[in-house]
Structure formats: structure tokens, C-alpha cells
Enzyme design. Structure first.
Site, short mmCIF file in Angstrom:
data_model
loop_
_atom_site.label_atom_id
_atom_site.label_comp_id
_atom_site.label_asym_id
_atom_site.label_seq_id
_atom_site.Cartn_x
_atom_site.Cartn_y
_atom_site.Cartn_z
N ASP A 285 0.85 -1.20 -0.07
CA ASP A 285 -0.07 0.10 -0.10
C ASP A 285 1.00 1.13 0.04
OD1 ASP A 285 -1.88 2.04 0.55
OD2 ASP A 285 -2.58 1.17 2.15
N ASP A 431 -17.87 4.04 -0.11
CA ASP A 431 -16.44 3.72 0.47
C ASP A 431 -16.91 3.29 2.13
OD1 ASP A 431 -13.66 3.51 1.17
OD2 ASP A 431 -13.33 4.97 -0.48
N ASP A 544 -10.55 -3.59 -1.23
CA ASP A 544 -9.41 -2.56 -0.88
C ASP A 544 -8.39 -3.35 -0.05
OD1 ASP A 544 -7.57 -0.55 -1.32
OD2 ASP A 544 -9.24 1.18 -0.73
N ASP A 620 -3.80 4.41 -5.43
CA ASP A 620 -3.99 5.80 -4.91
C ASP A 620 -3.04 6.68 -5.85
OD1 ASP A 620 -5.47 4.52 -3.02
OD2 ASP A 620 -4.11 4.67 -1.50
N HIS A 678 -12.89 8.61 -9.01
CA HIS A 678 -13.15 8.19 -7.57
C HIS A 678 -12.15 9.52 -7.09
CE1 HIS A 678 -13.15 6.09 -3.65
NE2 HIS A 678 -11.93 5.97 -3.69
#
Length: 947
Positions: A285, A431, A544, A620, A678
Site C-alpha cells: 500500500d 466507501d 481494497d 492511490d 473516484h
């Protein structure tokens, strides 16, 4: 979403969280959170191996040849350790090499569930043996095994295409016991003790090493660190089994470009890593990732494509542990080609790419694919890991998301605004804020008191909803999911066999052990309507944070010495963890429907085989022109590696795009497989109607263009689901001999018929476009002007222009009656755009089924083949026969490149009366428009053009 902070979102920490986001957003990714090769002991050990000094020899009397397979032992001359190896020739132009320990102290992890079946071996293989080794001849290929040192070479049409261990970088760290010599200088924990451990093994087959050896190697301090324990920042990895890495080098003679090994925010053609870090595959991540960087990101597919004008080969390194890959451009001479030196003339040199692959644990299990062209390799790879699944039609339409739509009123407002402004969309996303305290499978009863009614309201318009369900579970005794997982032992364990706990969005969390198939089945059952209160059959899922992301873990992920089902450490299975979560979720949605409906699940983490379970996105990203630009090679690289259903968040997840950037991003993403807007919770709202009216109109046009082309996209997904391959693709895959395309990543093809050149620079007023193909025609789809390839052209581009061309010789199906979502267009009529080549010919396909169920697997589909030849446009069954019926008819035909005006056009067909058709001819643009043929799109028919 980003996840660097060891916080949960509550009112007391809100201000602190926002502050942290602002600080990090300014500074970008914090590299100190992630390892370099110098921080990884096994990376350093493998990288420091000296070339051309391989200690690995094939044991002569161990060789066994059975059909297309050679079995043999390999002996490490440095310590007498034995390895068991097989190399097999497989059908459809493939081969496989497996190397394991002969008698391991502990079992070594072997990746499961990635291959769709055990591949079949080739037949009719001829074997020859001489003093140097063994040669297998199969069709137009040869496999040559050299015994001393161990090496394998593959030839196609007598040309060397892949060499294995030609540089002698093979390394296999056998499991061993810690050496405990009595001498004080080699006590456990001393550096000399580690030296002995590195070069000795106390397995049954390996004799003890002279204790004096410790003195001989005691000076190699840096090489000996991290064998039995390793520290990164404040985190310690206990390494209870000691060093266990495996490595091997592969060379590609004649090649100057290699591709694949996603995920990295880097160029399409991979760069040399000489003087820098290798490319890293370790699902992580990474907040606001940097571009032009070999750092690991969210997914890992250890597949590489090597291409030159004469050949294309593929390599798949099937290992789920942390993996690094060095790439170096070289020149192959006699020393590299070895016994193939006769292939060169005098001092002639040829280009060569040398690669070095090494993983922290597991075995060496590698597949080779011999093409000979890119599309052949894609099909060969798909025969191993599977082609992409066929998604439901809504999944390839437009998706609207942000973190977070606040409540049911917000959802209603957003939904109605799309209708008010005549902008189509298919899916609205929620989300983490929709849950009760970040407890997945729940709803915030204040913000979303009637979730079923909310979903049914969307479904009544033909739309769907997606909610997020992450793999971390909040530790809360009052939370049913946590209770069940705890009571039934479904969590990953730590090194001490207690439940592994870390921090993620809910605060204290634990992770389901998806390596266990029973736990995957349990997870799948959570998506039953009874187990997920408030859900309906029109609700789909987003996985996610499934790298897995652990806020307070090393590198923001799980500790490597955590324990999984079967006794495997997390280090063994890290890169496959997210795939298993993705699979379990997809299985759950299929089971929820009684095994009738196709699922849609978006995953952030991925591995080889993820294409069978759903879509992925590039994580991201940031609202910047650089991130828009890098999305092209990122998505193409992922597609090359067998996962074509990919996209990037429109507008960038972080920060606030200006209107020009947002418009350009919509235009680009409308021509990419997964199309979702998004945004981060702290960004300004950016729904299309919030733009200035002129810009909103451009965005509306981009989205409507996507909907018009859905029949074309859906047909491409069908084709990819049958044999594998790409959907959007680099130009070199269709024009493999055109060297000018080999490093090109700023334009791409959709299928083979549409060429797209996104505008990814601010304030651009013109762009250069390369049109490939020898004497091939390309038609601008906006103004129908035609150009001949191969050539570069300069084109003016205002904000409402994105260059798209249709290839001459193609037929593209469209639906031009755009409605508010794809399901409402289902029975609408079709338009065929026929772009003629220089021979006045064209070819195309159309695939139709019900758009959502598995009935197509029972023959409920129609595949049509459209052909324009000898002034006749015809519709006939395609290569696969189905019996699906539709009410859709052919509304219009547009023919591009028609040099003369016809005197008469008539239609005849199976279910239609022969009759004349009305048409209009534009002589200046050579465009012919035929009105209302009114034949059923799935019937057999002919349209005759008389001159």
C-alpha cells in the site's frame, strides 16, 4: 484508498488525520517506509553473486528422459547440496523448469490455484545426448541442457531465444540448522557463526563444513547480515527457518526491449536497473506513489515479455514471495552464446537483455513461452493461468465513486443529477464511511437506515451499487464477523501462534487467513443475502487494502513471520494473499445468485490469475498530469501480463484537479477498460455537473462515447475471455516488426481496430500521432479524414478533441441511442462503421448475450462475423455458434473510404424481404451512410452495393 496512518476515523482524531494527509500529500510518498535492495538481505546476497562462476552442475548419473521431460539432480559444488530438477516441453509452444531441494529440512511453498490445469506435455519429442548435455527437438524448437555448469538454452528455428543460467547467477539457499561450534569465535550470534551458516548445511545429504571455514569468510560482514533475523526500522523479522532465497538468470539474445512484471509506475519498455534498485514485486500500500520508479506497488505479476522484430518470448516466474528482478542491456558475443557462437559472423555483436530473478522463499518454477509473436505468447500464457473472465455488461460502463457519498440523501441527489444533466452511468459506489464503525458487512444506521430500498431505487433505473469490503476485521466482541472468525480460528496467526493483530481503518484488526480454502468458503458465504443484512442482488463488491495493508506493520503490511494455514509463513504467500481474497469474494457473489449471475469485484492487490475473478485499478494516484500520463503504460503493462480489466481513478485520488486535467482524464479513461471516477474524502466534490458548462458538455460527450462503443468493448472482452490476450494493447503487439513502436507508450490500440492518442499535457494545442502499418489506412472517427501508415502526423487538438482513428479493414459496432445506463440500451438498434482498406475490404465481429448471467456458457449467445468484400456487406455466424436471439436490429451503416457513389443498394436476408435502401454519399470525405437496413443483427443477411 491511502492507509499510512495508524488511526481510525473518529471525531477526536479527525483534525490530526486531516493534518497528516496534508503534510504527506505535499511531500509525496515516504520512501523510508519501504525497503530498497540494500535494506533486504536476500536481495543483496543474490545481487552480489559473481557471474560466470556457477557452482551448480548436473549430476550425470541422475539423468532420466521420459518423453518430453528430463529429470535430473543438480549439485552445488560449494557445499554438496543436492537439488531435484525437471525440465519439460509442453504443448502449444511452452516449456517448464522446476527446481526444488532434494531432501529439504522443511517443506518449501509451491504456489497453488494459479494454473487452471496441469499443462499437457508435448508429443513427438526427439532426444539426443552427447558429452556436454542433452538436446530435445520438438517441432521447430530445441531445448539444450548443458551439464557443467547447469544451463538451458531454447532455440526457435535454430535461433537462440532464451538462455537459462548462462551468466551463472543461479542460487538456491537450502534450509539448514544454525551452526553452533564450540569455539568461542563461532558462537551463535557472532558474525563468523553466520558465515558458517551461509555456506554450510546440516541436512542428511550435506556433510558438515570445516569449522575453520568461519575464519576464512569472517571478513564478509555485510554479506552475512540478516540470515536468521532481519530488522527494518522498528520491525524485526525472526526468520525461524533461516535463509531460503532462490534465484536464476535469464538472457534474451537479439532483444532490446522487455515488458510486463507489473505493478510499477514506470515506462512500458522496462529500464535497465544497473546502478539502481531492481524492479520489486511485493504487494504494498504505497501512498501517492512516485512515477518512473521500480518500487513495488499494489500488485505483482511475475510475467515478462521479451520482443524483437524476429521473435517474441514470454517468461512466467511462478513464485508468491517477495521477488526482485534486475534488467541489463548487453551485447551478446561468443562468451555469452557459448556453444552457439557460430550464429555470429566474425566480431558481430547482437543486442541482448539479461535479467536476474530472485525470490525470498519457495521453489524455482518457471514457464517459457515461445510465441513467435506477442499475441501467440498471450494465448500461451492464458492457457496456463486462464483468460480474463467475461464481466457483466454494466461493469465495463461508467462508475461513479468517492470517499464517501455521505448518506442516502447524497446518493439520491447524485443519482438524480446524472439524469438531470443527461449523463449516463451504471454504478454508484460507497466507501468505508457507509459502515457501522468500519465493520464490514454492516451499515451506518443513521446515514443509511434503508440500504435495501436505496439499492432497489437504483436498480429500478437499471443501475447497481458497489460497497467496500476489506479483509481486515475489527476486533470487537459484539461484531458477529469477528466473533465467528475468532471462535472458528479463521485469523492469521503471529509467530507465537496467537491471533495476529494490527491496525487498519477500524483500529485494532485481524485478517482472515485466505490461504485456507475452508476460510475462503466461509468468507464467500458472508455475501449471502441473509448474512449481509441490507444487501440485495444488485449490490457488488470492492476489495481494497488486500495487499494486505497493515498500518503499523513493516512496510505497511503484514509481518513476514506471521503464520498461515499449512504452517506457511507470510513471506511464502504474501503476493498471493490478495488474489485469494478477491477469489473468495467473487465466489461469494456467484453463490449468492445460485451460480447464475456473473460477479463484479474490484481488487487493489493482484497476482497472476487475478484476471479470472474481476477488475483491478492502479491504486492511490494523484491529480497531476504526470499521473494521467503514467496511467497509460501502467494499464498496458498490466494488460500485457494477462490482466486486461484495469483502469486508473479518473481525476486522481489525491488532490484537486483543475478543470482541464479532469476533462482530459475523462477523455482518456473513456477509452480504457475499467472506467471509474473516484476521489479522496478531503478533495473537493468533482461530479461532472460541477464543471463549467462547456467542460461538463465535453465530459458528457466522453462518457456517451463510451456507451456508444459498449458493443465493441463487450466483443473484445468476449474474445479475451476465450483465448486470453489484451484489450487495450501497445502498438508493437499488432505491428511486431515495426521497431519504431517498441518503446511507444503514449498511444495504444483498443483491440486491433481503434487507435487512441490521449492528450496528457496541459494546454496542449497540437499532438503528434504515429499511424502504423505498411500502406494501412486510418480514419479519424470525428471528421472521417484518412491517412496512410506508417507515418507520423501532427494534429491540432482543442479541449474537446482527443485523436481516435479506426483502422482501414475493420468494422466496428456501435449503439448510438444513448440512455441513462447500459441495461436500458440492451434492445436498441446497432450502427456498423465499415472502414475500408485499400482493397475495399473490411472485417468485424459482434458478440451478444444477456449481459449478466452464465447462460452464455450453455450456448445462449450470438457471435456474428461481418464481412465487406466484392461490394457486399454480409452477416454470418462467427467462429463459435450460439442460439441467442435479440430484438436489436441494424439501424445504420456508415462506410468510410467509399471512392464512388453507388447506383443502388439493396438488402436481402433470412427473415427480410429483398428491398432497396436509402443512402447518402459524401464525396469529399468518401463517406456513405445507409439508412435503416432494418435486419435483425443476429440474422444472416447481405447488403449489395451496385456501381
Amino acid at each position: 484508498m491511502q492507509s499510512l496512518f495508524f488511526l481510525c476515523l473518529n471525531s477526536k482524531l479527525r483534525l490530526l488525520l486531516v493534518t497528516a494527509i496534508v503534510i504527506i500529500a505535499v511531500n509525496g510518498v515516504d520512501r523510508s517506509n519501504f525497503k530498497t535492495c540494500n535494506d533486504s538481505s536476500f536481495c543483496k546476497r543474490n545481487r552480489e553473486i559473481s557471474p560466470n562462476q556457477s557452482p551448480y552442475n548436473v549430476v550425470d548419473d541422475s539423468i532420466s528422459i521420459q518423453g518430453s521431460k528430463i529429470s535430473f539432480d543438480i549439485k552445488n559444488q560449494a557445499n554438496d547440496a543436492l537439488l531435484a530438477a525437471t525440465v519439460a516441453v509442453l504443448r502449444n509452444g511452452k516449456a517448464r523448469l522446476r527446481i526444488k531441494e532434494k531432501n529439504p529440512m522443511y517443506p518449501r511453498y509451491e504456489v497453488e490455484d494459479i494454473l487452471i490445469k496441469e499443462p499437457d506435455e508435448e508429443t513427438g519429442v526427439l532426444a539426443n545426448r552427447d558429452d556436454q548435455g542433452i538436446q530435445l527437438n520438438f517441432r521447430d524448437k530445441q531445448l539444450i541442457l548443458t551439464l557443467k555448469p547447469f544451463r538451458i538454452d531454447f532455440l526457435v528455428n535454430n535461433t537462440l531465444v532464451i538462455s537459462v543460467n548462462s551468466r551463472g547467477l543461479m542460487n538456491f539457499e537450502n534450509y539448514r540448522k544454525k551452526h553452533k561450534p564450540a569455539d568461542e569465535s563461532t558462537k551463535e550470534g557472532s558474525e563468523n557463526s553466520e558465515a558458517v551458516n551461509q555456506v554450510s548445511s546440516e541436512t542428511e545429504d550435506v556433510p558438515a563444513v570445516d569449522e575453520n571455514l568461519a575464519d576464512k569468510v569472517g571478513q564478509r560482514d555485510e554479506e552475512l547480515k540478516g540470515l536468521w533475523e532481519e530488522t527494518f526500522k522498528s520491525h524485526s523479522d525472526s526468520k525461524p527457518k533461516g535463509p531460503s532465497s532462490v534465484g536464476l538468470d535469464f538472457s534474451f539474445p537479439g532483444v532490446e526491449h522487455v515488458y510486463g512484471i507489473p505493478e510499477h509506475a514506470d515506462s512500458l519498455a522496462l529500464k535497465s536497473t544497473s546502478g539502481g534498485d531492481p524492479y520489486r514485486l511485493y504487494n504494498l500500500d504505497v501512498f501517492e506513489y512516485e512515477i518512473d520508479n521500480p518500487m513495488a506497488l499494489y500488485g505483482s505479476i511475475p510475467f515478462m515479455l521479451a520482443h524483437c522484430a524476429k521473435s517474441t518470448v514470454g517468461l512466467f516466474w511462478m513464485n508468491a514471495a517477495e521477488t526482485w528482478i534486475d534488467i541489463d542491456s548487453n551485447k551478446a558475443k561468443d562468451s555469452i552464446l557459448s556453444r552457439f557462437a557460430s550464429m555470429l559472423k566474425g566480431n558481430e555483436e547482437m543486442p541482448q537483455i539479461d535479467t536476474h530473478w530472485f525470490s525470498e522463499s519457495g521453489i524455482i518454477d518457471v514457464f517459457f513461452m515461445f510465441g513467435p509473436r506477442p499475441n501467440d505468447v498471450f494465448e500461451q500464457y492464458a492457457s496456463l493461468t486462464g483468460p480474463t473472465y467475461l464481466p457483466p455488461l454494466f461493469a465495463i460502463a461508467y462508475h461513479q465513486s468517492r470517499w464517501n457519498y455521505n448518506d442516502e440523501e447524497d446518493v439520491r441527489s447524485v443519482d438524480s443529477k446524472f439524469d438531470e444533466h443527461d449523463i449516463p452511468y451504471d454504478v454508484l459506489w460507497l466507501d468505508i464511511e457507509h459502515t457501522d464503525g468500519k465493520k464490514y458487512f454492516t451499515w451506518d444506521s443513521t446515514k443509511f437506515p434503508n440500504p435495501e430500498d436505496m439499492q432497489k431505487s437504483l436498480a429500478a433505473k437499471g443501475r447497481k451499487m458497489v460497497t467496500i469490503v476489506d479483509p481486515h476485521i475489527k476486533r470487537d466482541s459484539g461484531y458477529g464477523i469477528d466473533q465467528d472468525a475468532s471462535n472458528q480460528g479463521r485469523y492469521v496467526k503471529n509467530k507465537d501462534d496467537n491471533v495476529y493483530e494490527g491496525w487498519c481503518w477500524p483500529g485494532s484488526s485481524s485478517w482472515i487467513d485466505f490461504i485456507n480454502p475452508e476460510h475462503r468458503d466461509w468468507w464467500a458465504s458472508r455475501f449471502n443475502l441473509d448474512n449481509y443484512p441490507g444487501s440485495t442482488n444488485s449490490l457488488f463488491i470492492w476489495n481494497d487494502m488486500n495487499e494486505p495493508s497493515v498500518f503499523n506493520g513493516p512496510e505497511i503490511t503484514m509481518h513476514k513471520d506471521a503464520k498461515h494455514f499449512g504452517g506457511w509463513e507470510h513471506r511464502d504467500v504474501h503476493n498471493i494473499f490478495g488474489l485469494y481474497a478477491h477469489k473468495a469474494t467473487a465466489d461469494g457473489l456467484i453463490a449468492r445468485s445460485g451460480f447464475k449471475e456473473r460477479p463484479f469485484v474490484l481488487s487493489r492487490a493482484f497476482f497472476a490469475g487475478s484476471q479470472r475473478f474481476g477488475a483491478i485499478w492502479t491504486g492511490d494516484n494523484t491529480a497531476s498530469w504526470e499521473h494521467l500520463k503514467i496511467s497509460l503504460p501502467m494499464i498496458m503493462s498490466i494488460s500485457i501480463a494477462g490482466l486486461p480489466f484495469a483502469g486508473a481513478d479518473v481525476g486522481g485520488f489525491f488532490k484537486n484537479p483543475d478543470e482541464e486535467l479532469l476533462v482530459r482524464w475523462y477523455q482518456t479513461a473513456s477509452y480504457q477498460p475499467f472506467f471509474r471516477a473516484h476521489a479522496h474524502i478531503d478533495t473537493r466534490r468533482r461530479e461532472p455537473w460541477l464543471l463549467a458548462e462547456a467542460n461538463m458538455n465535453i465530459v458528457r460527450d466522453a462518457i456517451r462515447t463510451r456507451y456508444a462503443l459498449l458493443p465493441f468493448w463487450y466483443t473484445l472482452f468476449y474474445q479475451a475471455s476465450v483465448k486470453g490476450g489484451t484489450i487495450i494493447r501497445p502498438l508493437f503487439t499488432e505491428y511486431p516488426e515495426d521497431v519504431s513502436t517498441f518503446a511507444m507508450s503514449d498511444e495504444y490500440l483498443i483491440g486491433s481496430d481503434l487507435l487512441v492518442k490521449p492528450i496528457t499535457d496541459a494546454s496542449a494545442s497540437s499532438t503528434s500521432i504515429y499511424l502504423p502499418g505498411n500502406n494501412e489506412l486510418w480514419y479519424d472517427i470525428e471528421n472521417y479524414k484518412w491517412f496512410t501508415g506508417p507515418r507520423s502526423i501532427s494534429m491540432s487538438v482543442s479541449l474537446n478533441k482527443i485523436p481516435v482513428f479506426q483502422r482501414g479493414g475493420s468494422i466496428v459496432p456501435r449503439k448510438e441511442r444513448i440512455r441513462r445506463c447500459s441495461s436500458l440500451m440492451y434492445d436498441d438498434p446497432y450502427t456498423l462503421t465499415v472502414a475500408l482498406n485499400r482493397k475495399a475490404q473490411a472485417l468485424g465481429q459482434l458478440y451478444i448475450d444477456d449481459g449478466h448471467s452464465f447462460d452464455y456458457s450453455k450456448g445462449e449467445f450470438s457471435l456474428r462475423k461481418f464481412t465487406y468484400e466484392d461490394n457486399v456487406l454480409s452477416s454470418r455466424p462467427g467462429s463459435a455458434y450460439g442460439n441467442y436471439k435479440t430484438n436489436s436490429w441494424l439501424e445504420k451503416i456508415v462506410v468510410l473510404g467509399m471512392k464512388n457513389k453507388p447506383s443502388k443498394i439493396s438488402v436481402s436476408g433470412k427473415n427480410s424481404t429483398p428491398r432497396k435502401l436509402k443512402f447518402k454519399y459524401d464525396r469529399e470525405n468518401r463517406r456513405l451512410t445507409v439508412k435503416k437496413p432494418e435486419v435483425n443483427i443476429v440474422d444472416d443477411w447481405e447488403i449489395n452495393f451496385k456501381f
